[in-house]
Motif scaffolding. Sequence first.
Motif, PDB file in Angstrom:
ATOM      1  N   ARG A 184      -1.165  -2.327   2.875  1.00 30.53           N
ATOM      2  CA  ARG A 184      -0.503  -1.472   3.866  1.00 30.53           C
ATOM      3  C   ARG A 184       0.012  -0.263   3.088  1.00 30.53           C
ATOM      4  O   ARG A 184       1.094  -0.294   2.495  1.00 30.53           O
ATOM      5  CB  ARG A 184       0.621  -2.253   4.545  1.00 30.53           C
ATOM      6  CG  ARG A 184       1.433  -1.483   5.572  1.00 30.53           C
ATOM      7  CD  ARG A 184       2.438  -2.417   6.250  1.00 30.53           C
ATOM      8  NE  ARG A 184       3.436  -1.668   6.996  1.00 30.53           N
ATOM      9  CZ  ARG A 184       3.260  -1.165   8.204  1.00 30.53           C
ATOM     10  NH1 ARG A 184       2.100  -1.338   8.816  1.00 30.53           N
ATOM     11  NH2 ARG A 184       4.233  -0.502   8.813  1.00 30.53           N
ATOM     12  N   HIS A 185      -0.782   0.794   3.067  1.00 29.40           N
ATOM     13  CA  HIS A 185      -0.479   1.944   2.215  1.00 29.40           C
ATOM     14  C   HIS A 185       0.244   3.034   2.995  1.00 29.40           C
ATOM     15  O   HIS A 185      -0.161   3.403   4.101  1.00 29.40           O
ATOM     16  CB  HIS A 185      -1.756   2.531   1.617  1.00 29.40           C
ATOM     17  CG  HIS A 185      -1.492   3.678   0.691  1.00 29.40           C
ATOM     18  ND1 HIS A 185      -1.182   3.503  -0.639  1.00 29.40           N
ATOM     19  CD2 HIS A 185      -1.456   5.024   0.909  1.00 29.40           C
ATOM     20  CE1 HIS A 185      -0.985   4.680  -1.202  1.00 29.40           C
ATOM     21  NE2 HIS A 185      -1.126   5.618  -0.280  1.00 29.40           N
ATOM     22  N   LEU A 186       1.307   3.551   2.391  1.00 28.00           N
ATOM     23  CA  LEU A 186       2.059   4.664   2.963  1.00 28.00           C
ATOM     24  C   LEU A 186       1.691   5.947   2.239  1.00 28.00           C
ATOM     25  O   LEU A 186       1.880   6.063   1.027  1.00 28.00           O
ATOM     26  CB  LEU A 186       3.560   4.410   2.834  1.00 28.00           C
ATOM     27  CG  LEU A 186       4.495   5.565   3.196  1.00 28.00           C
ATOM     28  CD1 LEU A 186       4.296   6.000   4.641  1.00 28.00           C
ATOM     29  CD2 LEU A 186       5.952   5.177   2.931  1.00 28.00           C
ATOM     30  N   PRO A 241       5.749  -0.569   3.128  1.00 34.36           N
ATOM     31  CA  PRO A 241       4.372  -0.535   2.615  1.00 34.36           C
ATOM     32  C   PRO A 241       4.174  -1.496   1.452  1.00 34.36           C
ATOM     33  O   PRO A 241       5.144  -1.928   0.808  1.00 34.36           O
ATOM     34  CB  PRO A 241       4.230   0.914   2.140  1.00 34.36           C
ATOM     35  CG  PRO A 241       5.625   1.279   1.692  1.00 34.36           C
ATOM     36  CD  PRO A 241       6.542   0.592   2.669  1.00 34.36           C
TER      37      PRO A 241
END
Length: 390
Positions: A184-186, A241
């Motif tokens: 889950r990349h920010l 994230p």
Amino acid sequence: MNDLFAQLAKRLATCPDSIILESADEQLTTRELDSSIQSFADSLRAADIKRLSLLAGNSPAWVIADLACQLADICLVPLPHFFSDTQLSHCIENAGIDAVLTDDPIRLSKITPGHVVPFECGEKYHMMLSSLSSVPQQELPAGTRKITFTSGSTGAPRGVCLNFAQQLCVAHALAEAIGIANPRHLCLLPLSTLLENIGGVYVPLLTNGSVIIPPDADTGLGGSASLNIPIMLQALVRLQPTSIILLPQMLVGLVAAIEDGWTPPTSLKFVAVGGGKVSTALIYLAHNAGLPVYEGYGLSETASVTCLNRPGCNLPGSAGKPLAHVTVQIEDNEVIVSGNTFLGYLDDQDNWYPRSVATGDLGHFDEQGFLYISGRKKCTSSKHCGLSAT
């Protein structure tokens, strides 16, 4: 169909309603992303665009446009908002752009003349398509599908030509090295930055993950000289994230906040830092504060990252070990990279299709195979981790 679209097709078939892109006010499922990419690609084809410049802040539309260009076989030229008007004008003319997709039409109108082209797909995201018929087409190296402009400290930005395969080669190597399933990349850095584009978008999409893309104002990074640490901290806590990419000054802010009592989200598993030399002491401070920080090395001419510290293979103070897709050697104390080199510079046709890249960086390997960067042989546009510290 390249590997990225193959993975999207697989995900569409197995879990079409999974969330794949998030912004401040919407979530896109895999089905919705696929439909948006198809619509964008159809509209770009209908406009007969061959080279599209993207001048826009972070948003799902940025990612959709990027992927639509791949699907429609259009050369994309991302332009950072933090470039000056003079730099942007140089990039547009130098690359022979025939249209610009932008969320800032007023600024674009001051830079170059053009006329608005109907583009219904962009209306949802307040994006306008402007045709630039007066800009002459420039010859490109065969296969060029992305031109990323370096922002060196001297001279005008220089266009680095890449194909799709070179970018995905880096994405695969990063995904293997980082080893996070369903990340889950920010996105904190501009998507026009090659490292955020590849590491922050392509890697999650290849590994069944999701990409969080708030507007720049919601992440604290509003421009080359604007960094609001409190807003960035709020975004990290709110969005939880698993991975982020930072500039050194952003890491300084995070460490200082932790020392003042802020607690980082436990969701974080990989924090990449690049864009300038990072002090070994700062890396140790970050580790002691519980931040899983890893430094790397790369440049636009190798489609971003070539060496990386990673879980289980980390030595603070080094740039890490070479990733699997490249060969890194030292010749006369200079770092030489081969195996995934760019197609060439726009303005240097005599040297297109190089077999290796002389980085201009001085370095050496230790006995364990970790690369150390010790200085510069000459002033060029190379950037630590493909970013320019601002």
